[in-house]
Scaffold this motif. Structure first.
Motif, PDB file in Angstrom:
ATOM      1  N   THR A 246     -25.151   6.617  13.906  1.00 57.75           N
ATOM      2  CA  THR A 246     -23.976   7.133  14.605  1.00 57.75           C
ATOM      3  C   THR A 246     -23.879   8.648  14.468  1.00 57.75           C
ATOM      4  O   THR A 246     -23.554   9.355  15.431  1.00 57.75           O
TER       5      THR A 246
ATOM      6  N   SER B  31     -28.361  10.695  22.961  1.00 60.04           N
ATOM      7  CA  SER B  31     -27.124  11.398  22.623  1.00 60.04           C
ATOM      8  C   SER B  31     -25.960  10.577  23.145  1.00 60.04           C
ATOM      9  O   SER B  31     -26.129   9.744  24.041  1.00 60.04           O
ATOM     10  N   ASN B  32     -24.761  10.824  22.599  1.00 61.48           N
ATOM     11  CA  ASN B  32     -23.595  10.151  23.168  1.00 61.48           C
ATOM     12  C   ASN B  32     -23.211  10.763  24.514  1.00 61.48           C
ATOM     13  O   ASN B  32     -22.427  10.184  25.265  1.00 61.48           O
TER      14      ASN B  32
ATOM     15  N   HIS C 184     -28.593  16.229  19.978  1.00 62.49           N
ATOM     16  CA  HIS C 184     -29.319  15.833  21.181  1.00 62.49           C
ATOM     17  C   HIS C 184     -30.781  15.678  20.770  1.00 62.49           C
ATOM     18  O   HIS C 184     -31.495  16.656  20.567  1.00 62.49           O
TER      19      HIS C 184
ATOM     20  N   VAL D 158     -26.581  10.204  16.884  1.00 54.79           N
ATOM     21  CA  VAL D 158     -26.276  10.056  18.307  1.00 54.79           C
ATOM     22  C   VAL D 158     -25.063  10.899  18.695  1.00 54.79           C
ATOM     23  O   VAL D 158     -25.040  11.519  19.762  1.00 54.79           O
ATOM     24  N   ASP D 159     -24.065  10.961  17.838  1.00 56.71           N
ATOM     25  CA  ASP D 159     -22.821  11.677  18.162  1.00 56.71           C
ATOM     26  C   ASP D 159     -22.913  13.193  17.984  1.00 56.71           C
ATOM     27  O   ASP D 159     -22.125  13.925  18.584  1.00 56.71           O
ATOM     28  N   ASN D 160     -23.860  13.667  17.161  1.00 60.85           N
ATOM     29  CA  ASN D 160     -23.858  15.090  16.803  1.00 60.85           C
ATOM     30  C   ASN D 160     -25.153  15.841  17.109  1.00 60.85           C
ATOM     31  O   ASN D 160     -25.216  17.043  16.867  1.00 60.85           O
TER      32      ASN D 160
ATOM     33  N   TYR E 294     -26.487   2.079  16.652  1.00 55.97           N
ATOM     34  CA  TYR E 294     -25.406   3.006  16.982  1.00 55.97           C
ATOM     35  C   TYR E 294     -24.064   2.315  16.849  1.00 55.97           C
ATOM     36  O   TYR E 294     -23.880   1.193  17.296  1.00 55.97           O
ATOM     37  N   LYS E 295     -23.127   2.976  16.187  1.00 59.44           N
ATOM     38  CA  LYS E 295     -21.765   2.508  15.914  1.00 59.44           C
ATOM     39  C   LYS E 295     -21.697   1.489  14.771  1.00 59.44           C
ATOM     40  O   LYS E 295     -20.600   1.154  14.319  1.00 59.44           O
TER      41      LYS E 295
ATOM     42  N   GLU F 174     -24.088  21.563  20.342  1.00 56.37           N
ATOM     43  CA  GLU F 174     -24.682  20.754  19.290  1.00 56.37           C
ATOM     44  C   GLU F 174     -26.159  21.115  19.157  1.00 56.37           C
ATOM     45  O   GLU F 174     -26.789  21.533  20.125  1.00 56.37           O
TER      46      GLU F 174
ATOM     47  N   ILE G  34     -26.536   5.751  25.995  1.00 57.97           N
ATOM     48  CA  ILE G  34     -26.807   6.856  25.060  1.00 57.97           C
ATOM     49  C   ILE G  34     -28.172   7.499  25.337  1.00 57.97           C
ATOM     50  O   ILE G  34     -28.721   8.182  24.461  1.00 57.97           O
TER      51      ILE G  34
ATOM     52  N   GLU H 227     -23.930  20.625  25.324  1.00 60.00           N
ATOM     53  CA  GLU H 227     -22.887  20.634  24.309  1.00 60.00           C
ATOM     54  C   GLU H 227     -23.254  21.652  23.239  1.00 60.00           C
ATOM     55  O   GLU H 227     -24.420  22.014  23.073  1.00 60.00           O
TER      56      GLU H 227
END
Length: 501
Positions: free
Chosen positions: A160, A113-114, A167, A163-165, A153-154, A122, A92, A120
């Motif tokens: 989460t 980031s993911n 940067h 990291v997923d949404n 993370y997760k 984002e 990540i 992306e």
């Protein structure tokens, strides 16, 4: 509706405390270059009263800071910590340097980031620490933040979400030379937070005279279109927002066009802090920079003016250089504030993309809100935009692009809204001026709500929309024919006569 659903003050332990980094009343007496004056302590361009009987030579000052630095990461330690983090959390993260300091120290940056390193649609957020060399708490907390995100993370919803949404880019130390020299300014004795172009006065307009650290930041922001940002300082406990200066150099409240949004962001940080919002000096733990005291050539205003990046200046510790044993406590006090500030750019605001109706290509259009004299631009590569707003209001978003008809939509600022605008080319005498208010809540004819889609798929999605529309039309036509046939049968069947009254 069916289509929309488908596309959706320096502290020497117990001895004394020095005043704020951004400053106090004493900061208005600005002098540069001195270290000691009889009865007055002058530190790296800031003149601070230190008591009638207090004297300190430059050598004593350095020795004192050397003692305080015990337990803090050296520049070598920081370099190693960043690389160790990336090895541990490579899934990540990525690390890169945005440039070098005067003495050649790399300005290492962490991206979390993911999909690190990928473009992306984002929002991007940046944290910058150690702008002033003698304010090292930020560089420590930013490494703790990076490691916390990796560890949680997760498993933690907030980690989460970020990291997923988002940067997230972290520059732990903008001024490694100043840190090594135990002083506020860089190796050329320049205050980096006075080295940016200023909106009111012709300061720092000569690119050749800017410091390498400043140039690195400016090139970095040119390359990555940040939605929001925060720089971490020490010496006070407050979230500071623009404007930092005034046209007449007087100390007074001087708000920028997005004053309400900035107050919301500053309050988001202070309200999540352990005790910042309880300040007796700053109501709610926030302050307008010019009201506190004006500065010029600051990084905060420059980010907003030139790049549409909403930056806060965060004073996160009463003491500039607290004992290292206090760092775990300072981390706990600031952790939720840092996380909530980053998460806030996806939990609120107006987001989306701008595409053309004829080819489905991304358009780097201009995004404005009616009544707010400020414009941001959709990104050049993906045409995504991320407009931060203050909750509690309804906003009319207006999108314009040369050669296209403008469009608008109304949105509720209390929650995050995703709106993709599809602009039609303007032909001949077509007006490129938006008529009327354009504010039709719930009117899907004014905008289309869709999920983000990669550019190569846009044309495919447009074709798919046409096919689905045709299918739905045929289905409705068949249903209508069946209904008409049933009514005809009923009309020809015997019906009881209604009694006349």
């Amino acid at each position: 509706m069916i289509l929309s659903l488908l596309f959706l003050s320096l502290n020497l332990s117990s001895l004394f405390r020095l005043s704020a980094s951004r400053g106090s009343a004493a900061d208005r007496f600005y002098r540069s270059g001195d270290v000691h004056v009889d009865g007055i302590y002058v530190r790296s361009g800031r003149q601070l009263l230190a008591g009638e009987n207090f004297r300190m030579t430059e050598e004593q000052y350095i020795q004192m800071l050397d003692k305080l630095a015990q337990g803090y990461m050296s520049n070598f330690d920081l370099d190693k910590a960043i690389k160790d983090f990336h090895r541990r959390c490579s899934n990540i993260s990525r690390i890169y340097s945005i440039g070098k300091s005067v003495l050649g120290v790399p300005l290492w940056t962490i991206e979390i980031s993911n999909m690190p390193g990928k473009k992306e649609a984002e929002p991007a957020f940046k944290f910058i620490g150690n702008v002033h060399g003698d304010e090292p708490v930020g560089r420590e907390l930013l490494l703790l933040l990076a490691n916390w995100l990796c560890d949680n993370y997760k498993s933690d919803p907030l980690a989460t979400l970020i990291v997923d949404n988002v940067h997230l880019h972290i520059l732990p130390s903008m001024n490694p030379d100043g840190f090594a020299l135990r002083r506020r300014n860089n190796a050329n004795n320049i205050d980096l937070n006075r080295d940016f172009p200023d909106q009111f006065f012709p300061l720092n307009d000569d690119m050749d005279l800017r410091q390498p650290e400043t140039k690195a930041i400016m090139n970095w922001v040119d390359d990555i279109e940040f939605t929001a940002s925060a720089s971490l300082h020490g010496g006070a406990l407050v979230a500071n927002y623009p404007w930092d200066g005034t046209e007449d150099k007087k100390r007074k409240y001087y708000g920028c066009p997005d004053d309400e949004t900035y107050k919301f962001l500053a309050t988001l940080y202070s309200g999540s802090h352990y005790n910042m919002s309880k300040s007796t000096e700053f109501p709610q733990g926030i302050t307008n920079g010019a009201l506190w005291y004006p500065i010029y050539g600051g990084m905060q205003d420059w980010n907003y003016i030139h790049h549409g990046c909403f930056e806060l200046t965060l004073e996160i510790s009463d003491n500039k250089w607290p004992n290292a044993s206090e760092l775990p406590t300072l981390w706990e006090y600031n952790r939720m504030s840092m996380l909530n500030l980053v998460a806030g750019i996806v939990k609120t605001g107006i987001h989306g993309r701008v595409i053309s109706s004829d080819e489905g290509k991304p358009l780097p259009a201009s995004i404005t809100l009616r009544g707010i004299n400020y414009t941001i631009a959709a990104s050049k590569s993906l045409a995504d935009y991320h407009r931060l707003v203050a909750p509690g209001q309804t906003y009319e978003v207006i999108v314009t692009m040369p050669g296209y008809k403008p469009k608008s939509a109304c949105v509720d600022g209390d929650r995050a809204v995703t709106i993709d605008f599809v602009l039609e080319p303007a032909h001949g005498n077509d007006s490129q001026v938006l008529e009327g208010s354009g504010c039709y809540i719930g009117s899907k004819s004014r905008f289309q709500v869709m999920e983000y889609m990669p550019e190569p798929q846009l044309q495919l999605y447009v074709l798919l929309i046409i096919l689905i529309s045709a299918f739905l039309c045929l289905a409705m036509r068949k249903k209508s024919l069946r209904s008409n046939h049933h009514m005809v049968n009923q009309r020809h069947s015997p019906q009881p006569k209604r009694a006349a009254v």
